[in-house]
Design a protein around this motif. Sequence first.
Motif, PDB file in Angstrom:
ATOM      1  N   UNK A 126      16.177  27.855  64.646  1.00  0.00           N
ATOM      2  CA  UNK A 126      15.959  26.462  64.239  1.00  0.00           C
ATOM      3  C   UNK A 126      15.058  25.816  65.277  1.00  0.00           C
ATOM      4  N   UNK A 127      14.449  24.688  64.893  1.00  0.00           N
ATOM      5  CA  UNK A 127      13.609  23.932  65.818  1.00  0.00           C
ATOM      6  C   UNK A 127      13.770  22.449  65.543  1.00  0.00           C
ATOM      7  N   UNK A 128      13.620  21.655  66.607  1.00  0.00           N
ATOM      8  CA  UNK A 128      13.694  20.200  66.495  1.00  0.00           C
ATOM      9  C   UNK A 128      12.441  19.615  67.123  1.00  0.00           C
ATOM     10  N   UNK A 129      11.749  18.771  66.374  1.00  0.00           N
ATOM     11  CA  UNK A 129      10.535  18.104  66.859  1.00  0.00           C
ATOM     12  C   UNK A 129      10.869  16.646  67.119  1.00  0.00           C
ATOM     13  N   UNK A 130      10.729  16.218  68.358  1.00  0.00           N
ATOM     14  CA  UNK A 130      11.106  14.868  68.787  1.00  0.00           C
ATOM     15  C   UNK A 130       9.836  14.102  69.151  1.00  0.00           C
ATOM     16  N   UNK A 189      25.162  22.299  61.268  1.00  0.00           N
ATOM     17  CA  UNK A 189      25.000  22.677  59.857  1.00  0.00           C
ATOM     18  C   UNK A 189      24.227  23.985  59.697  1.00  0.00           C
ATOM     19  N   UNK A 190      23.633  24.484  60.794  1.00  0.00           N
ATOM     20  CA  UNK A 190      22.862  25.724  60.710  1.00  0.00           C
ATOM     21  C   UNK A 190      23.761  26.924  60.960  1.00  0.00           C
ATOM     22  N   UNK A 222      23.167  13.183  69.545  1.00  0.00           N
ATOM     23  CA  UNK A 222      24.234  13.381  68.559  1.00  0.00           C
ATOM     24  C   UNK A 222      23.671  13.865  67.226  1.00  0.00           C
ATOM     25  N   UNK A 223      22.510  13.336  66.848  1.00  0.00           N
ATOM     26  CA  UNK A 223      21.918  13.771  65.573  1.00  0.00           C
ATOM     27  C   UNK A 223      21.484  15.229  65.651  1.00  0.00           C
ATOM     28  N   UNK A 224      20.888  15.622  66.764  1.00  0.00           N
ATOM     29  CA  UNK A 224      20.491  17.019  66.925  1.00  0.00           C
ATOM     30  C   UNK A 224      21.721  17.921  66.894  1.00  0.00           C
ATOM     31  N   UNK A 225      22.761  17.512  67.618  1.00  0.00           N
ATOM     32  CA  UNK A 225      23.995  18.306  67.658  1.00  0.00           C
ATOM     33  C   UNK A 225      24.585  18.451  66.262  1.00  0.00           C
ATOM     34  N   UNK A 226      24.640  17.345  65.514  1.00  0.00           N
ATOM     35  CA  UNK A 226      25.203  17.392  64.159  1.00  0.00           C
ATOM     36  C   UNK A 226      24.384  18.297  63.252  1.00  0.00           C
TER      37      UNK A 226
END
Length: 264
Positions: free
Chosen positions: A107-111, A255-256, A247-251
């Motif tokens: 997974x990846x998160x773009x901030x 789900x992954x 918290x949003x990233x953790x949540x």
Amino acid sequence: MIDKGSCSEAHPVPLLFVHGGWHGAWCWDDHFLDFFADAGYRAVALSLRGHGTSPTTKPLPSVSIADYLEDLGSVADDLGRRHPVLIGHSLGGFVIQRYLEERSAPAAVLVGSVPPQGVLRLALRVWRRRPSMTMEAWADRTLLKFLATPALTREYLFCADTPEAIVESCMQRAGAESIRAAMADPMRRRVKTRRVSTPILVLGAVHDGFVSVRDVRATARAYETEPEFFDMGHNMMLEPGWPEVAERIHAWLETRDLVGSGRS
């Protein structure tokens, strides 16, 4: 690298945080690394070459996106048998997108990330706001004039009501950035998004002085997802509202299916 926490049965996949321009691993260490380590993750932040305490063997203005990709790949490969989740801010988000053209991640998160189209629209936005300073800033090849005063640092990186101490702390720790990696390379070469299959969470800031809401929406559209926005400035990991972002990233990670993620 700054390395905190450890992998657990609940969270066997490490998290690798990639900073943006002028920053280093320190920008994640103020809040995010401890937050995710306390949540049971191994949380690692790297300083790309020429940033933080990471050396560079060539002049910083010559450092390229390819060099940053090499740094990211080297650290990711050293984290063990599982690919890490990648979390990138600003230019670091662009580096992650380029990396995912050829490599995989669970997974990846773009901030507040530079969009896959590159920096041209961002540069024009800044140019229109301060044309003379933009010319001076690009001429010094470090891009530090963008953050030369607390007022400028606030304008580009923070909200109007962010405490002065936070703004000044960031300005004091900011370092030079490669004009090639930050400007030239992302103008010449956009991300080949069709090659990217990794699930991506796209987060943006309403008061971002660099990456507009339009740019964040364009990034999300490219990866066929919906963007999420926070009432803060560009440095979402340092703003007072950072816990909401964490918290949003953790949540989302919860789900992954990361437990079954392995190397390929």
